[in-house]
Write a protein that holds these residues in place. Sequence first.
Motif, PDB file in Angstrom:
ATOM      1  N   THR A   1      -2.284  -1.108  -3.779  1.00 17.63           N
ATOM      2  CA  THR A   1      -3.274  -0.084  -3.471  1.00 17.63           C
ATOM      3  C   THR A   1      -2.571   1.253  -3.323  1.00 17.63           C
ATOM      4  O   THR A   1      -1.528   1.327  -2.677  1.00 17.63           O
ATOM      5  CB  THR A   1      -3.987  -0.408  -2.137  1.00 17.63           C
ATOM      6  OG1 THR A   1      -4.472  -1.738  -2.216  1.00 17.63           O
ATOM      7  CG2 THR A   1      -5.123   0.557  -1.886  1.00 17.63           C
TER       8      THR A   1
ATOM      9  N   LEU B   1       0.839  -1.188   0.000  1.00 22.22           N
ATOM     10  CA  LEU B   1       0.000   0.000   0.000  1.00 22.22           C
ATOM     11  C   LEU B   1       0.880   1.246   0.000  1.00 22.22           C
ATOM     12  O   LEU B   1       1.856   1.319   0.733  1.00 22.22           O
ATOM     13  CB  LEU B   1      -0.895  -0.014   1.233  1.00 22.22           C
ATOM     14  CG  LEU B   1      -1.835   1.182   1.410  1.00 22.22           C
ATOM     15  CD1 LEU B   1      -3.242   0.695   1.720  1.00 22.22           C
ATOM     16  CD2 LEU B   1      -1.358   2.094   2.522  1.00 22.22           C
TER      17      LEU B   1
ATOM     18  N   SER C   1      -6.716   0.789  -6.801  1.00 24.09           N
ATOM     19  CA  SER C   1      -5.578   0.179  -7.473  1.00 24.09           C
ATOM     20  C   SER C   1      -4.943   1.250  -8.359  1.00 24.09           C
ATOM     21  O   SER C   1      -5.591   2.228  -8.707  1.00 24.09           O
ATOM     22  CB  SER C   1      -6.045  -0.997  -8.323  1.00 24.09           C
ATOM     23  OG  SER C   1      -6.741  -0.498  -9.452  1.00 24.09           O
TER      24      SER C   1
END
Lengths: 272, 348
Positions: free
Chosen positions: B205, B34, B219
């Motif tokens: 992400t 992330l 995404s």
Amino acid sequence: MKHYKKMIQPYVVWAALLIVIPLILIALYAFTEEGNEVLTLSFTWKNFAKFLESTYVNVVVKSFWLGIITTFLCLLLGYPLAFIISRFPEKTQATLILLVTIPEWINMLLRTYAWMNILADNGIINQLLDLLGMRPVNMMYTDFSVILGLVCNFMPFMIIPIHTSLSKMDKSLIEAAYDLGATPFQTFRKVIWKLSIPGVLNGIMMVFLLSVSTFVIPKLLGGGQYMLIGNLIESQFISVGDWNFGSAISLILAVIILIFMSLMKRMDKQEE
Amino acid sequence: MSNKLIELKDLTKNFDDQQVLRGINLDIYENEFLTLLGPSGCGKTTTLRIIAGFEEPSSGEVLFNGIEISKLPPYKREINTVFQKYALFPHLNVADNIAFGLNLKKVDKSVIAQKVERMLKMVGLEGFEKRDVTLLSGGQQQRVAIARALVNEPKVLLLDEPLGALDAKIRKQMQFELKKIQQEVGITFIYVTHDQEEALTMSDTVVVMNNGEIQQIGSPIDIYNEPENRFVANFIGESNIIEGVMVKDFLVEFDGFRFECVDKGFEEMEEIEVVLRPEDLDIVAPEDAKLTGVVQNTTFKGVHYEILVKTDLRIYKVQTTDYAEPGRKVGLSFEPEDVHVMYKMGAY
């Protein structure tokens, strides 16, 4: 470069006149017989042999013992203070360091006389004790008064190098230590202390050298009977008039200090 | 994706009078890469520091495996950090730096040596055990920092702009290696950067932040193709942003014309903004065009030309491999799926 090299010449002359020549003279005095005629030089070990008499050896032992205690106390009290100061924002740090050095702006004699007034038998502390109905305490002319004077005088020389090494330390190293699982105490032991050792060694060197060779403070706070190397040298030159023996002691002290300094340097290198 | 590992709930943070986080809500999953992306001062680093435990939130919760940890000191968290400037211990050699965490846990010496060796192999620094960390290059120091963090087998690795201090070529290589390492060790990486290309390349992400608020979570492809607002569209890649109206589902109006699109779910006649990516626009003959204008400027950019086309209402930026000389009257064409409709931003 050549241009700048020339500028060093006045300093070389200065150093030769005021450091090298006096040193040679001291050595000359130390190795010659009594009597100040330079033309009739007769070399001797007598002055050094005299130094080995137990009275004098005791003076050296006492001087080093006091120097070690003073240095230890300065480190014990100075490190936490330097550490706390280094936690403040930069501007506050500058002010706090200024406060640490302020006593040094006042002449050392005056400061020492002030201590005499505070510690004397009828001084401020004993007057306070008297007001509280307690018995007076004898503080002047003891090891306590001398060590107190030495510690107070030389503390800044311990605090400043330690503070310098602590404040230039990258703060993210401390966070990295926490991040890797170190408690605050482990972080201090494994990172902060280790990285401040160069500053600590500098502080130790400064305070030790100053306190081993001092003579004003022990004379005032320790009284006439209180003999340290510095007082011994002073008395040989000023009251006894044995310049040869005084020079020999000076040389011995210088050699001991040199050995001490090279030991510290080696420790410093090992740490790196 | 699997289980939720970290949940940030309505996190705020004030420094003195300044509010740097204004209610962050974010779920971070196991095994996820992330990225917190945003301009400097957007609160991304503060968010990371709260997860690491270096800052306490002013309000809100940090849940780790469902347990509130926002008051837990960093040394009690199963989280390790790779710092922006590496923060390697200068008094320790490479092996001792990496072993720092294991030594604290009193792990057996032979086990430590083994793990250190394996880590060095993974980051490509075999045989560097006894080297002085201060004499390593930036890229090598960064690898040691990654090894030092990963050897503790954390559940989460935090990376605070770890490639910021490296030069462009090594940065590209490290991006690739980081992604590979993440897949190899299979743990969650939370990565902070202001570099959109870095974020799009590595992440599962992307969380786009601005002004202490999350702008969009998605995404890399979603973030690029379907930016939710003007800030995201501007920050990620280059965009033509046009104010318009959503007539109804699949029909949008801007610049005085109605166009087909693939967006729906807006209210009828809602004011919106449209993103047209420069690379989605084509230069065509004026009679085949959806919009017409005059070429104002053409710049050669290597792979493509960047052409500015002035229409009656605005200037469109077009990136194409076709050449069009300035002054020529041209048409602009695009497909319905190239029209990205976003909510109109109030405050920005």
